[in-house]
Design an enzyme around this catalytic site. Structure first.
Site, PDB file in Angstrom:
ATOM      1  N   SER A 288       1.195  -0.969   0.017  1.00 16.80           N
ATOM      2  CA  SER A 288       0.016   0.404  -0.180  1.00 16.80           C
ATOM      3  C   SER A 288       0.892   0.716   0.348  1.00 16.80           C
ATOM      4  O   SER A 288       2.151   1.190  -1.074  1.00 16.80           O
ATOM      5  CB  SER A 288      -1.273   0.276   0.851  1.00 16.80           C
ATOM      6  OG  SER A 288      -1.638   0.615   0.863  1.00 16.80           O
TER       7      SER A 288
ATOM      8  N   ASP B 166      -9.309  -5.834  -4.640  1.00 11.69           N
ATOM      9  CA  ASP B 166      -9.336  -4.820  -4.189  1.00 11.69           C
ATOM     10  C   ASP B 166      -9.983  -3.871  -3.977  1.00 11.69           C
ATOM     11  O   ASP B 166     -10.204  -3.635  -5.007  1.00 11.69           O
ATOM     12  CB  ASP B 166      -7.691  -4.301  -4.107  1.00 11.69           C
ATOM     13  CG  ASP B 166      -6.907  -3.325  -3.622  1.00 11.69           C
ATOM     14  OD1 ASP B 166      -7.724  -2.837  -3.190  1.00 11.69           O
ATOM     15  OD2 ASP B 166      -6.040  -2.678  -3.844  1.00 11.69           O
TER      16      ASP B 166
ATOM     17  N   HIS C  78      -7.351  -5.617  -0.137  1.00 11.34           N
ATOM     18  CA  HIS C  78      -6.275  -4.772  -0.262  1.00 11.34           C
ATOM     19  C   HIS C  78      -4.745  -5.399   0.358  1.00 11.34           C
ATOM     20  O   HIS C  78      -4.225  -4.076   0.183  1.00 11.34           O
ATOM     21  CB  HIS C  78      -6.715  -3.458   0.269  1.00 11.34           C
ATOM     22  CG  HIS C  78      -5.649  -2.795   0.426  1.00 11.34           C
ATOM     23  ND1 HIS C  78      -4.747  -2.402  -0.565  1.00 11.34           N
ATOM     24  CD2 HIS C  78      -4.727  -1.851   1.127  1.00 11.34           C
ATOM     25  CE1 HIS C  78      -4.148  -1.052  -0.798  1.00 11.34           C
ATOM     26  NE2 HIS C  78      -4.252  -0.213   0.744  1.00 11.34           N
TER      27      HIS C  78
END
Length: 349
Positions: free
Chosen positions: A162, A289, A317
């Site tokens: 991320s 995601d 995610h």
């Protein structure tokens, strides 16, 4: 097949985290009886997940000297039990998170034979920031560099999930001496947040409004909703425990100030740096995601000079939490495949 189990009153995660029954027993017993580091928030006592509890026992603080602080910053991390000659794996974490994000994948990487570090990015995690340093991008970058220079001291395989992908890209381009193209070092980017233009309008918020937003950010209802968006398919009880683990660092006394400082500084904007990344890169993406579209995975693959892309089905995610075995398998295969290619090239010279 994925199924759940329990030991006493301790709920265990799906057995996509592959460990033996004997190891399960040692994890649960040790996590139940050893004292946690004194600097961790008391909420850690209410965490049920034995993997979270076990990793929390290994969190320690190491002094890191930086130019923007008179005294070294006591910086939180999970340090490998044994340091080896081979290239180490260094794990970053996502936005407003901590090394606890790696509670399932970390033991699998160690069991695969890797020297593995999990490092808390400055301004998040469990470091001692009572005398608060700046927590903008430049400070985060220098802090990580000085940590690397003080303790790792050699080329590494850097893993960023991320926003941690933005941290990894920023570090790689700005500190190329941390990488040596004649050895096996590379990047792994997981559901990468590398196209956001910093913190956007949050950077212009009045301080009072920013602090109100930060107070909301650490609230249990908002964190539960964030988990709902983040994971593809988990039960409410699992989501609740994940929420408690995920917001643990928010209870550090300096967290509000550090988070407001990062928001108002403008944050990470690394899209222009992507094409400058020369390292061989593995892109991992959760097929489902809902935070960052997997279309951006294709764009990232096209823009990176030397990259491969792998997608994990039925996954949201944070694949290293939801499908840790799949993530570790992809990393191991990626590292071993490139190592074999290098050995072949050296043999032919």
């Amino acid at each position: 097949m994925v199924f759940s189990a329990s030991v006493g009153s301790v709920a265990l995660p799906p057995l996509s985290v592959r460990v033996s029954a004997k190891r399960w027993s040692s994890v649960v017993v040790a996590a139940a009886h050893e004292p946690f580091p004194s600097f961790l928030p008391k909420l850690i006592d209410r965490i049920h997940d034995p993997f979270a509890r076990r990793l929390a026992l290994r969190i320690q603080r190491l002094p890191v000297p930086v130019r923007f602080s008179e005294n070294p910053i006591m910086s939180s991390c999970v340090k490998p039990l044994i340091q080896k000659k081979e290239t180490p794996i260094v794990l970053l974490h996502g936005f407003d998170s901590s090394c606890m994000e790696w509670r399932y994948a970390y033991p699998l990487l160690e069991e695969s034979g890797f020297e593995t570090w999990a490092i808390d990015i400055l301004g998040w995690g469990f470091s001692d920031l009572e005398k608060l340093p700046a927590c903008d991008v430049v400070s985060k970058r220098e802090h990580f560099y000085q940590f690397w220079k003080s303790y790792i001291k050699r080329p590494m395989i850097l893993v960023g999930p991320s926003l941690g992908s933005a941290v990894a890209v920023d570090f790689t381009v700005n500190y190329p001496e941390a990488f040596n193209f004649f050895q096996v070092e590379k990047l792994v980017l997981i559901d990468a947040s590398v196209y956001a233009e910093g913190t956007g309008k949050l950077a212009t918020l009045p301080k009072a409004v920013a602090y109100a937003g930060v107070y909301l950010l650490k609230s249990l209802p908002l964190r539960l909703y964030a988990n709902y968006l983040t994971f593809y398919n988990v039960s409410f009880s699992t989501s609740l425990d994940c929420t408690n683990v995920g917001r643990l660092h928010c209870l550090m006394p300096w967290w509000d100030d550090a988070t407001v400082g990062f928001m108002t500084s403008g944050g990470y904007n690394v899209s222009s740096l992507i094409e400058k990344v020369k390292q061989k890169t593995l892109i991992i993406w959760g097929e489902n995601d809902r935070i960052i579209s997997n279309k951006l995975a294709v764009q990232l693959h096209c823009e990176l000079p030397d990259a491969v892309i792998r997608q994990i089905p039925n996954c949201g995610h944070i694949p290293h939490l939801e499908k840790p075995s799949s993530v570790v398998k992809l990393i191991v295969e990626f590292v071993q495949r490139e190592a074999k290619k290098l050995d072949k090239c050296v043999t032919q010279v």
